[in-house]
Every structure is written in structure tokens, then in C-alpha cells.
Design a protein around this motif. Structure first.
Motif, PDB file in Angstrom:
ATOM      1  N   TRP A  60       1.042  -1.116   0.140  1.00 18.28           N
ATOM      2  CA  TRP A  60      -0.116   0.424   0.185  1.00 18.28           C
ATOM      3  C   TRP A  60       0.390   0.868  -0.012  1.00 18.28           C
ATOM      4  O   TRP A  60       0.392   2.149  -0.657  1.00 18.28           O
ATOM      5  CB  TRP A  60      -1.152  -0.266   1.285  1.00 18.28           C
ATOM      6  N   THR A  61       1.964   1.244   0.513  1.00 16.72           N
ATOM      7  CA  THR A  61       3.134   2.588   0.408  1.00 16.72           C
ATOM      8  C   THR A  61       3.368   2.571  -0.792  1.00 16.72           C
ATOM      9  O   THR A  61       3.096   3.527  -1.001  1.00 16.72           O
ATOM     10  CB  THR A  61       3.596   2.502   1.587  1.00 16.72           C
ATOM     11  N   ASN A  62       3.870   1.800  -1.791  1.00 17.98           N
ATOM     12  CA  ASN A  62       4.573   1.805  -3.158  1.00 17.98           C
ATOM     13  C   ASN A  62       3.158   2.040  -3.932  1.00 17.98           C
ATOM     14  O   ASN A  62       3.016   3.003  -4.846  1.00 17.98           O
ATOM     15  CB  ASN A  62       4.834   0.479  -3.430  1.00 17.98           C
ATOM     16  N   PHE A  63       2.000   1.868  -3.521  1.00 16.98           N
ATOM     17  CA  PHE A  63       0.396   2.261  -4.493  1.00 16.98           C
ATOM     18  C   PHE A  63       0.725   4.059  -4.589  1.00 16.98           C
ATOM     19  O   PHE A  63      -0.124   4.255  -4.964  1.00 16.98           O
ATOM     20  CB  PHE A  63      -0.503   1.311  -4.227  1.00 16.98           C
ATOM     21  N   ILE A  64       0.658   3.705  -3.107  1.00 24.78           N
ATOM     22  CA  ILE A  64       0.346   5.359  -2.508  1.00 24.78           C
ATOM     23  C   ILE A  64       1.745   6.436  -3.396  1.00 24.78           C
ATOM     24  O   ILE A  64       0.938   7.114  -4.167  1.00 24.78           O
ATOM     25  CB  ILE A  64      -0.248   5.897  -0.850  1.00 24.78           C
ATOM     26  N   ASP A  65       2.503   5.918  -2.615  1.00 23.83           N
ATOM     27  CA  ASP A  65       3.336   6.576  -3.736  1.00 23.83           C
ATOM     28  C   ASP A  65       3.523   7.123  -4.712  1.00 23.83           C
ATOM     29  O   ASP A  65       3.393   7.991  -6.120  1.00 23.83           O
ATOM     30  CB  ASP A  65       4.332   6.497  -3.352  1.00 23.83           C
ATOM     31  N   ASP A  66       2.953   6.349  -6.066  1.00 21.94           N
ATOM     32  CA  ASP A  66       2.788   5.855  -7.118  1.00 21.94           C
ATOM     33  C   ASP A  66       1.745   6.418  -7.617  1.00 21.94           C
ATOM     34  O   ASP A  66       2.063   7.763  -8.418  1.00 21.94           O
ATOM     35  CB  ASP A  66       2.742   4.252  -8.282  1.00 21.94           C
ATOM     36  N   LYS A  67       0.344   7.085  -6.888  1.00 23.78           N
ATOM     37  CA  LYS A  67      -0.816   7.739  -7.245  1.00 23.78           C
ATOM     38  C   LYS A  67      -0.345   8.633  -6.382  1.00 23.78           C
ATOM     39  O   LYS A  67      -1.664   9.710  -7.159  1.00 23.78           O
ATOM     40  CB  LYS A  67      -1.828   7.004  -6.864  1.00 23.78           C
ATOM     41  N   LEU A  68       0.189   9.448  -5.885  1.00 22.85           N
ATOM     42  CA  LEU A  68       0.481  10.683  -5.522  1.00 22.85           C
ATOM     43  C   LEU A  68       0.611  12.073  -5.499  1.00 22.85           C
ATOM     44  O   LEU A  68      -0.232  12.899  -5.529  1.00 22.85           O
ATOM     45  CB  LEU A  68       1.284  10.514  -3.655  1.00 22.85           C
ATOM     46  N   GLU A  69       1.406  11.975  -7.099  1.00 19.90           N
ATOM     47  CA  GLU A  69       1.360  12.553  -7.854  1.00 19.90           C
ATOM     48  C   GLU A  69      -0.177  13.361  -8.570  1.00 19.90           C
ATOM     49  O   GLU A  69       0.265  13.856  -9.084  1.00 19.90           O
ATOM     50  CB  GLU A  69       2.963  12.722  -8.734  1.00 19.90           C
ATOM     51  N   GLN A  70      -0.731  11.914  -8.914  1.00 23.61           N
ATOM     52  CA  GLN A  70      -1.691  12.050  -9.827  1.00 23.61           C
ATOM     53  C   GLN A  70      -2.926  12.404  -8.925  1.00 23.61           C
ATOM     54  O   GLN A  70      -3.338  12.147  -7.781  1.00 23.61           O
ATOM     55  CB  GLN A  70      -1.750  10.509 -10.578  1.00 23.61           C
ATOM     56  N   LYS A  71      -3.705  13.591  -9.687  1.00 26.95           N
ATOM     57  CA  LYS A  71      -4.886  14.490  -9.348  1.00 26.95           C
ATOM     58  C   LYS A  71      -5.832  13.742  -9.951  1.00 26.95           C
ATOM     59  O   LYS A  71      -6.281  13.283 -10.722  1.00 26.95           O
ATOM     60  CB  LYS A  71      -5.016  16.047  -9.599  1.00 26.95           C
ATOM     61  N   CYS A  72      -6.610  13.355  -8.308  1.00 26.90           N
ATOM     62  CA  CYS A  72      -7.754  12.639  -8.816  1.00 26.90           C
ATOM     63  C   CYS A  72      -8.844  13.274  -9.382  1.00 26.90           C
ATOM     64  O   CYS A  72      -9.406  14.482  -8.641  1.00 26.90           O
ATOM     65  CB  CYS A  72      -8.263  11.210  -7.879  1.00 26.90           C
ATOM     66  N   SER A  73     -10.446  13.240 -10.151  1.00 23.74           N
ATOM     67  CA  SER A  73     -11.155  13.696 -10.414  1.00 23.74           C
ATOM     68  C   SER A  73     -12.342  13.293  -9.701  1.00 23.74           C
ATOM     69  O   SER A  73     -12.179  12.952  -8.833  1.00 23.74           O
ATOM     70  CB  SER A  73     -11.794  13.358 -11.894  1.00 23.74           C
ATOM     71  N   THR A  74     -13.485  14.006  -9.653  1.00 26.05           N
ATOM     72  CA  THR A  74     -14.845  13.892  -8.512  1.00 26.05           C
ATOM     73  C   THR A  74     -15.175  12.342  -8.846  1.00 26.05           C
ATOM     74  O   THR A  74     -15.909  12.044  -7.713  1.00 26.05           O
ATOM     75  CB  THR A  74     -15.412  15.058  -8.592  1.00 26.05           C
ATOM     76  N   ALA A  75     -14.705  11.817 -10.503  1.00 25.08           N
ATOM     77  CA  ALA A  75     -15.718  10.449 -10.315  1.00 25.08           C
ATOM     78  C   ALA A  75     -14.638   9.852  -9.249  1.00 25.08           C
ATOM     79  O   ALA A  75     -15.664   8.983  -8.441  1.00 25.08           O
ATOM     80  CB  ALA A  75     -15.743   9.893 -11.787  1.00 25.08           C
ATOM     81  N   GLU A  76     -13.539  10.055  -9.349  1.00 22.54           N
ATOM     82  CA  GLU A  76     -12.128   8.950  -9.152  1.00 22.54           C
ATOM     83  C   GLU A  76     -12.151   9.378  -7.464  1.00 22.54           C
ATOM     84  O   GLU A  76     -11.188   8.710  -6.373  1.00 22.54           O
ATOM     85  CB  GLU A  76     -11.030   9.065  -9.578  1.00 22.54           C
ATOM     86  N   ASP A  77     -13.083  10.472  -6.647  1.00 18.26           N
ATOM     87  CA  ASP A  77     -12.001  10.959  -5.089  1.00 18.26           C
ATOM     88  C   ASP A  77     -12.920   8.976  -4.206  1.00 18.26           C
ATOM     89  O   ASP A  77     -12.075   9.294  -3.466  1.00 18.26           O
ATOM     90  CB  ASP A  77     -13.260  12.080  -4.851  1.00 18.26           C
ATOM     91  N   CYS A  78     -13.915   8.850  -5.017  1.00 26.56           N
ATOM     92  CA  CYS A  78     -15.007   8.126  -4.020  1.00 26.56           C
ATOM     93  C   CYS A  78     -13.748   6.415  -3.907  1.00 26.56           C
ATOM     94  O   CYS A  78     -13.419   5.751  -3.115  1.00 26.56           O
ATOM     95  CB  CYS A  78     -15.615   7.126  -4.333  1.00 26.56           C
ATOM     96  N   ARG A  79     -13.078   6.566  -5.288  1.00 24.67           N
ATOM     97  CA  ARG A  79     -12.596   5.003  -5.445  1.00 24.67           C
ATOM     98  C   ARG A  79     -10.823   5.311  -4.442  1.00 24.67           C
ATOM     99  O   ARG A  79     -10.233   4.530  -3.857  1.00 24.67           O
ATOM    100  CB  ARG A  79     -11.511   4.739  -6.482  1.00 24.67           C
ATOM    101  N   TRP A  80     -10.652   6.385  -4.709  1.00 23.42           N
ATOM    102  CA  TRP A  80      -8.768   6.681  -3.932  1.00 23.42           C
ATOM    103  C   TRP A  80      -9.491   6.833  -1.953  1.00 23.42           C
ATOM    104  O   TRP A  80      -8.425   6.187  -1.725  1.00 23.42           O
ATOM    105  CB  TRP A  80      -8.805   8.464  -4.280  1.00 23.42           C
TER     106      TRP A  80
END
Length: 300
Positions: free
Chosen positions: A245-265
């Protein structure tokens, strides 16, 4: 065997009053949840309503059994069962009080699409779930503080940790989704984490069942050593899971989530946080188990 009712003064004890409050709060929360049932139900909504309904029924059952003194003929450890249900009830209702507004009310957009009565009912269901969490917490406290009574394993720190470990695994299971983590380059680690959660949660749940069924003496090995060994093994497994999970969050941290992806994040964050909390729980479990085992060796 005829039903033997206890003295009516039992209804005025503090534990009985708290249980009556739990029954009331659970009934109201479940009724309001059913009243506001939407067409697009998700797993979180099912979890909340199942929590309110199941613990409402379990509390009624425990209250009835103690009032009729049926616990003397049941093949379970009654000094462990009520506090186990109360502990689970506190954790689950507390989680429902947080999850319901985040993933149910928010997704339904009740302020714009639903009538005002439904919106008020959903907010009230959340409030009564929070009150129920406090009531179950009060029951756990009252049971642990009872004097002149022998407390079981589930009333100890190790027992409460086992309950939290199973509870945290349930929250993780309803949060993780292959679609939410499918973009991670090492998807095989995702399935490894699922295997870790299944193995550790199944073991913790099995320990709870063994204790409640009073089968600890039937274990072919010293039960304390078995608990210490598996808690140590669980810590190692959860370290590998938290690394994923640490690697996954680091991999995605710089990407901005759209409104539709907020729930998934948010679901990914919940799974990661609960994994970390469960790692802490298993670590404390390991420390307490080893300490208890060493004290037994010293006394012998």
C-alpha cells in the motif's frame, strides 16, 4: 425446561440499562436505514444496514438469555460471549457512523435529489449509530469493571485485540477492489495482500470461536505458544502488505483525482490505513502474547 425469569430488579442494573439503550438505538438506526434505502446500493450501505440489524438482534438475544438464565445450559463461555458481541458492536457501529455519511449520503446527494425527509432520516441514522457505538463501549467498560467476577480471555487486552483484528479485516475487505488498484504495475502483490488478510483474519476469528466454545484445552499444543507464534507470523505478513500500500499510494500521490475518482481514492486510503492499524494491533498482540508466555515459564 421451563423459562425461569430473574428478579425484575435486574432490569435496573447498569449493564441492563445500557443494553436496552443499545436495542433502542439499533432499532432506530436500522429502521431509518431501511426507510432511506436507495436504488443504487453499494457495499458500504449494505455493511451499515447489516451492522445495525444484526447487532440489534444479537443484543436482544443476549438480554433475553441473561434475563431467563439460559446461559447456564448453553454450551458456550458466557463470560466471553457478551463482551465479544459488545466489542464488535462498538467497532462496527463506530465504523458505520463514519462510512454512512462518507459513502452513502454523499453519493446519493440527498440535498439536491432526495426529499428533505429522507435526508433528515439518513443523518439521524448516522447519529444513532454513533450513540450505539458509545453504548457498546460503555457496556465493555462496565463488564471489565465488574468486581468479584472472573473475567474471560475476551475481556483481556489480547481478546480485545483479536476483536479489532477481525473488525479491521472486515473494513479492508469491503474497501479493496481490483478495479481500484488495477493500475498498479505489480498487481500480483494485490492478491498477495488479499491472501494475507484472509489468513490472518481467519486465524483471529478461529481463536475467538475456540475461546467462546471453551475448546482451548483440546489444543494438542500449549495454546499460549500457538497464539504467540501465529501473532509473530501475522506481523511479518502485514509488514509485506503495508509495503504494497505504501508503494501504491506513492505511485498515485502525484496524480490528481477527478471528482468521479474521489470515492475510489478514499477506499484505497481506508484500506491502507486499516492495514497499518491492523499491523499495530498484531504487533501489540505479539508483544503481549510473548510477555504472557514468558511470565508463565518463570512461574513454573
Amino acid at each position: 425446561m421451563p423459562v425461569v425469569l430473574r428478579v425484575w430488579s435486574v432490569l435496573t442494573t447498569r449493564v441492563a440499562i445500557v443494553r436496552l439503550m443499545e436495542i433502542l438505538f439499533g432499532c432506530i438506526a436500522f429502521s431509518l436505514g431501511i426507510y432511506t434505502e436507495g436504488t443504487n446500493r453499494n457495499l458500504y450501505e449494505i455493511f451499515c444496514k447489516a451492522t445495525w440489524g444484526s447487532f440489534f438482534l444479537l443484543t436482544i438475544l443476549i438480554f433475553f438469555v441473561e434475563f431467563t438464565q439460559f446461559q447456564t445450559i448453553l454450551p458456550v463461555s458466557w463470560k466471553n460471549l457478551p463482551i465479544t458481541v459488545a466489542s464488535f458492536g462498538g467497532f462496527m457501529n463506530g465504523a458505520a457512523a463514519i462510512i454512512f455519511p462518507l459513502f452513502v449520503i454523499r453519493n446519493m446527494e440527498c440535498l439536491t435529489q432526495m426529499n428533505r425527509n429522507h435526508c433528515i432520516a439518513m443523518i439521524a441514522a448516522t447519529a444513532f449509530s454513533c450513540l450505539n457505538c458509545l453504548a457498546y463501549g460503555a457496556e465493555v467498560y462496565l463488564i471489565k469493571m465488574k468486581q468479584n467476577e472472573q473475567h474471560g480471555y475476551m475481556a483481556s487486552s489480547l481478546g480485545l485485540l483479536k476483536v479489532f483484528e477481525v473488525f479491521a479485516s472486515i473494513i479492508i475487505f469491503i474497501s479493496v477492489d481490483k478495479e481500484d488498484t488495477g493500475t498498479f504495475k505489480n498487481i500480483h502483490f494485490f492478491w498477495w495482500c488479499i491472501a494475507v488478510y484472509c489468513t490472518c483474519s481467519l486465524w483471529s476469528f478461529t481463536v475467538i470461536v475456540i475461546v467462546i466454545a471453551e475448546c482451548t484445552g483440546k489444543c494438542p499444543f500449549p495454546f499460549g505458544r500457538v497464539l504467540a507464534a501465529f501473532s509473530t507470523f501475522s506481523v511479518l505478513l502485514y509488514i509485506s502488505a503495508i509495503a504494497y500500500w505504501t508503494n501504491f499510494i506513492d505511485d498515485k500521490l502525484e496524480q490528481k483525482c477527478s471528482t468521479a475518482e474521489d470515492c475510489r481514492w478514499m477506499k484505497v486510503v481506508i484500506a491502507a490505513v486499516m492495514t497499518g492499524l491492523n499491523l499495530i494491533a498484531y504487533t501489540l498482540d505479539c508483544v503481549y502474547s510473548l510477555k504472557k508466555m514468558c511470565l508463565r515459564v518463570e512461574t513454573t
